[in-house]
Design a protein around this motif. Structure first.
Motif, PDB file in Angstrom:
ATOM      1  N   LEU A  42       0.806  -1.217   0.000  1.00 21.86           N
ATOM      2  CA  LEU A  42       0.000   0.000   0.000  1.00 21.86           C
ATOM      3  C   LEU A  42       0.844   1.273   0.000  1.00 21.86           C
ATOM      4  O   LEU A  42       0.309   2.361  -0.186  1.00 21.86           O
ATOM      5  N   LYS A  43       2.163   1.118   0.211  1.00 26.03           N
ATOM      6  CA  LYS A  43       3.059   2.270   0.330  1.00 26.03           C
ATOM      7  C   LYS A  43       2.585   3.197   1.450  1.00 26.03           C
ATOM      8  O   LYS A  43       2.470   4.411   1.287  1.00 26.03           O
ATOM      9  N   GLU A  44       2.320   2.611   2.612  1.00 23.76           N
ATOM     10  CA  GLU A  44       1.797   3.357   3.746  1.00 23.76           C
ATOM     11  C   GLU A  44       2.593   3.046   5.009  1.00 23.76           C
ATOM     12  O   GLU A  44       3.145   1.952   5.163  1.00 23.76           O
ATOM     13  N   ILE A  45       2.626   4.024   5.915  1.00 29.83           N
ATOM     14  CA  ILE A  45       3.216   3.836   7.237  1.00 29.83           C
ATOM     15  C   ILE A  45       2.079   3.662   8.242  1.00 29.83           C
ATOM     16  O   ILE A  45       1.174   4.499   8.312  1.00 29.83           O
ATOM     17  N   HIS A  46       2.121   2.586   9.009  1.00 30.80           N
ATOM     18  CA  HIS A  46       1.114   2.335  10.029  1.00 30.80           C
ATOM     19  C   HIS A  46       1.768   2.330  11.407  1.00 30.80           C
ATOM     20  O   HIS A  46       2.925   1.913  11.556  1.00 30.80           O
ATOM     21  N   ILE A  47       1.041   2.790  12.413  1.00 26.37           N
ATOM     22  CA  ILE A  47       1.528   2.736  13.787  1.00 26.37           C
ATOM     23  C   ILE A  47       0.430   2.190  14.691  1.00 26.37           C
ATOM     24  O   ILE A  47      -0.755   2.215  14.352  1.00 26.37           O
ATOM     25  N   HIS A  48       0.834   1.702  15.856  1.00 30.47           N
ATOM     26  CA  HIS A  48      -0.109   1.269  16.882  1.00 30.47           C
ATOM     27  C   HIS A  48      -0.197   2.347  17.960  1.00 30.47           C
ATOM     28  O   HIS A  48       0.779   3.039  18.230  1.00 30.47           O
ATOM     29  N   ALA A  49      -1.362   2.459  18.574  1.00 32.33           N
ATOM     30  CA  ALA A  49      -1.559   3.497  19.586  1.00 32.33           C
ATOM     31  C   ALA A  49      -2.505   3.022  20.670  1.00 32.33           C
ATOM     32  O   ALA A  49      -3.282   2.082  20.483  1.00 32.33           O
ATOM     33  N   MET A  50      -2.422   3.695  21.836  1.00 32.79           N
ATOM     34  CA  MET A  50      -3.315   3.382  22.939  1.00 32.79           C
ATOM     35  C   MET A  50      -4.665   4.100  22.800  1.00 32.79           C
ATOM     36  O   MET A  50      -5.657   3.667  23.364  1.00 32.79           O
ATOM     37  N   GLY A  51      -4.679   5.204  22.101  1.00 33.80           N
ATOM     38  CA  GLY A  51      -5.925   5.956  21.964  1.00 33.80           C
ATOM     39  C   GLY A  51      -5.699   7.231  21.164  1.00 33.80           C
ATOM     40  O   GLY A  51      -4.571   7.573  20.780  1.00 33.80           O
TER      41      GLY A  51
END
Length: 320
Positions: A42-51
């Protein structure tokens, strides 16, 4: 502090995407829970988060440290999968010049316990070095469940037996056999979708208590009897992150700023709307070529594929 959401990083197209990714890798080194991932397809940057509050803070940090404006896409829930009952999985990998067979027992374990491993295999059948290889491959990465391709958790995996070949077993063979055995086992039992939950505490004027209790029920939450102190009520409860993550804004709105809610992550539990989530996800386990339950055997110098549902009847370790 456990991430429960995933979001896409949005930034100006004139910026160098590799440079942006480098900045987020710097942040990831400081806070590994961000789990920065580059999606090559997808040529995308993804991150995880708490909220969402954390995302607002992160946006400010990126601006102050790297002088870069970013936004974040809609938050997606980080689901997990587990199983309801014990199952046995069989995996065999034997293209020409290779050989490994693995039998696994997979049993459900306590909620939020993750994945554990042990072995009851006899060293006469599988030397300790090969048993340790199986263990290594179990823990080398997240394994996809078969419902939505979400990470597998809350299971104990036991190596029952296996087989190697003195001449043909080589690097990676046990990896292939282990993954196929795990996948095949999952297909032989009922699987369960899990979602993250919050514990919450709501402080609200007593005039809004009825409204709040009704909202909690609509959002598939549960709560204890309100604690009343003069004109203030405190309502403690538990509910899915998916339905409660935006509720703080709603409380502020209808209470005209007098109400508030605080959250604490409370682990994973059975998803409140499994059918909806899976329909939206539209994951086809049989089309995921990276995760297959099929085994590969060899006869007269020719490799052939045995479907996962038929694999048990072809295993060498079951020979009498």
């Amino acid at each position: 502090m456990v991430p429960t959401l995933k979001s896409k990083v949005i930034f100006d197209n004139i910026l160098n995407i590799r440079e942006v990714l480098g900045y987020f890798y710097i942040l990831n080194n400081e806070e590994p829970a961000l789990n920065v991932v580059w999606d090559e397809t997808l040529k995308e940057i993804h991150i995880h988060a708490m909220g969402k509050i954390q995302l607002e803070i992160l946006k400010a940090i990126v601006k102050n440290r790297f002088n870069m404006d970013v936004e974040f896409g809609p938050c997606e829930i980080l689901y997990n999968e587990t199983i309801e009952s014990e199952t046995i999985g069989y995996g065999h990998f034997e293209p020409l010049g290779h050989y490994a067979e693995v039998h696994l027992r997979i049993t459900p374990s306590d909620r939020n316990s993750g994945i554990s491993f042990d072995s009851t295999a006899h060293v006469d059948d599988l030397i300790l070095g090969h048993q340790n290889l199986v263990k290594t491959h179990i823990f080398e990465k997240d394994h996809k469940g078969i419902l939505g391709g979400y990470p597998l958790t809350d299971v104990n995996i036991t190596l029952l037996t296996g087989r190697a070949h003195n001449k043909h077993t080589s690097g990676g063979d046990f990896r292939e056999a282990t993954f196929r055995a795990l996948r095949q086992g999952l297909e032989n039992t009922k699987n369960i979708l899990l979602e993250p939950y919050y514990k919450f505490s709501i402080e609200i004027d007593i005039d809004y208590v009825g409204r709040v209790m009704s909202d909690i029920s609509k959002m598939s939450g549960e709560f204890e009897p309100p604690i009343i102190n003069e004109n203030l009520a405190i309502i403690n409860g538990r509910g899915p992150v998916a339905t409660f993550m935006d509720y703080s804004l709603e409380i502020v709105s209808f209470s005209k700023g007098t109400g508030s809610i605080s959250y604490i992550f409370d682990g994973y539990d059975i998803c409140h709307n499994t059918e909806y989530v899976l329909e939206k996800r539209n994951y086809d386990k049989d089309s995921d070529i990276e995760y297959t339950s099929n085994s590969i055997f060899c006869s007269k110098g020719q490799a052939y594929v045995v479907k996962g549902k038929e694999a048990k009847n072809h295993m060498h370790c079951l020979e009498r």
